[in-house]
Write a protein that holds these residues in place. Structure first.
Motif, PDB file in Angstrom:
ATOM      1  N   TRP A 239       0.843  -1.248   0.179  1.00 47.57           N
ATOM      2  CA  TRP A 239      -0.084  -0.010  -0.139  1.00 47.57           C
ATOM      3  C   TRP A 239       0.929   1.242   0.116  1.00 47.57           C
ATOM      4  N   ALA A 240       1.898   1.130   0.722  1.00 46.29           N
ATOM      5  CA  ALA A 240       2.685   2.187   0.938  1.00 46.29           C
ATOM      6  C   ALA A 240       3.344   2.740  -0.410  1.00 46.29           C
ATOM      7  N   THR A 241       4.034   1.603  -1.150  1.00 46.94           N
ATOM      8  CA  THR A 241       4.618   1.867  -2.363  1.00 46.94           C
ATOM      9  C   THR A 241       3.488   2.362  -3.587  1.00 46.94           C
ATOM     10  N   LYS A 242       2.359   1.675  -3.436  1.00 51.37           N
ATOM     11  CA  LYS A 242       1.358   2.463  -4.408  1.00 51.37           C
ATOM     12  C   LYS A 242       1.017   3.633  -4.072  1.00 51.37           C
ATOM     13  N   ILE A 243       0.832   4.149  -3.027  1.00 51.82           N
ATOM     14  CA  ILE A 243       0.636   5.591  -2.621  1.00 51.82           C
ATOM     15  C   ILE A 243       1.738   6.514  -3.119  1.00 51.82           C
ATOM     16  N   LEU A 244       3.024   6.064  -2.895  1.00 46.63           N
ATOM     17  CA  LEU A 244       4.214   6.730  -3.098  1.00 46.63           C
ATOM     18  C   LEU A 244       4.239   6.845  -4.642  1.00 46.63           C
ATOM     19  N   VAL A 245       3.829   5.808  -5.431  1.00 46.96           N
ATOM     20  CA  VAL A 245       3.930   5.972  -7.081  1.00 46.96           C
ATOM     21  C   VAL A 245       3.033   6.749  -7.437  1.00 46.96           C
ATOM     22  N   LEU A 246       1.896   6.867  -6.750  1.00 42.64           N
ATOM     23  CA  LEU A 246       0.614   7.710  -7.178  1.00 42.64           C
ATOM     24  C   LEU A 246       0.982   8.957  -6.795  1.00 42.64           C
ATOM     25  N   VAL A 247       1.521   9.414  -5.896  1.00 47.80           N
ATOM     26  CA  VAL A 247       2.115  10.567  -5.498  1.00 47.80           C
ATOM     27  C   VAL A 247       3.225  11.237  -6.595  1.00 47.80           C
ATOM     28  N   GLY A 248       3.983  10.374  -6.807  1.00 48.71           N
ATOM     29  CA  GLY A 248       4.978  10.737  -7.885  1.00 48.71           C
ATOM     30  C   GLY A 248       4.390  11.100  -9.574  1.00 48.71           C
ATOM     31  N   ALA A 249       3.183  10.394  -9.696  1.00 43.06           N
ATOM     32  CA  ALA A 249       2.621  10.427 -11.053  1.00 43.06           C
ATOM     33  C   ALA A 249       1.690  11.504 -10.975  1.00 43.06           C
ATOM     34  N   LEU A 250       1.105  12.066  -9.784  1.00 37.87           N
ATOM     35  CA  LEU A 250       0.526  13.117  -9.755  1.00 37.87           C
ATOM     36  C   LEU A 250       1.255  14.308  -9.745  1.00 37.87           C
ATOM     37  N   ASN A 251       2.307  14.394  -8.955  1.00 39.14           N
ATOM     38  CA  ASN A 251       3.274  15.444  -9.073  1.00 39.14           C
ATOM     39  C   ASN A 251       4.027  15.748 -10.535  1.00 39.14           C
ATOM     40  N   TRP A 252       4.044  14.563 -11.165  1.00 34.72           N
ATOM     41  CA  TRP A 252       4.552  14.887 -12.619  1.00 34.72           C
ATOM     42  C   TRP A 252       3.465  15.537 -13.355  1.00 34.72           C
ATOM     43  N   GLY A 253       2.062  15.144 -13.005  1.00 34.17           N
ATOM     44  CA  GLY A 253       1.132  15.424 -14.097  1.00 34.17           C
ATOM     45  C   GLY A 253       0.995  16.987 -13.571  1.00 34.17           C
ATOM     46  N   LEU A 254       1.055  17.415 -12.347  1.00 36.93           N
ATOM     47  CA  LEU A 254       0.943  18.659 -11.838  1.00 36.93           C
ATOM     48  C   LEU A 254       2.133  19.803 -12.691  1.00 36.93           C
ATOM     49  N   ILE A 255       3.222  19.095 -12.678  1.00 34.87           N
ATOM     50  CA  ILE A 255       4.479  19.930 -13.042  1.00 34.87           C
ATOM     51  C   ILE A 255       4.085  19.987 -14.646  1.00 34.87           C
TER      52      ILE A 255
END
Length: 76
Positions: free
Chosen positions: A20-36
């Motif tokens: 779960w932790a890795t899935k959340i961190l990957v999601l945070v990374g993907a959202l961050n790149w989308g926002l950038i």
């Protein structure tokens, strides 16, 4: 968790806390790149750079390691 119990849980489709932790961190990374890409705005830096820039760096490292772990799981 021992290996037998982990395999039994994996067969049932349940996900342990580490997954779960890795899935959340990957999601945070993907959202961050989308926002950038869309708004040229870095969410991780906006949250953590005000406290200490080193925390942003740690978050980026954890996101990268989580992505590697998820890629490794897909290859199994």
């Amino acid at each position: 968790l021992n290996k037998k119990r982990y395999k039994k849980m994996a067969k049932k489709g349940s996900v342990c806390g580490y997954d779960w932790a890795t899935k959340i961190l990957v999601l945070v990374g993907a959202l961050n790149w989308g926002l950038i890409g869309i708004f040229n705005w870095n969410l991780v830096s906006a949250i953590f750079d005000s406290w200490a820039p080193v925390i942003s760096r740690i978050v980026y490292i954890l996101v990268g390691l989580s992505a590697l772990y998820e890629a490794w799981k897909l290859s199994k």
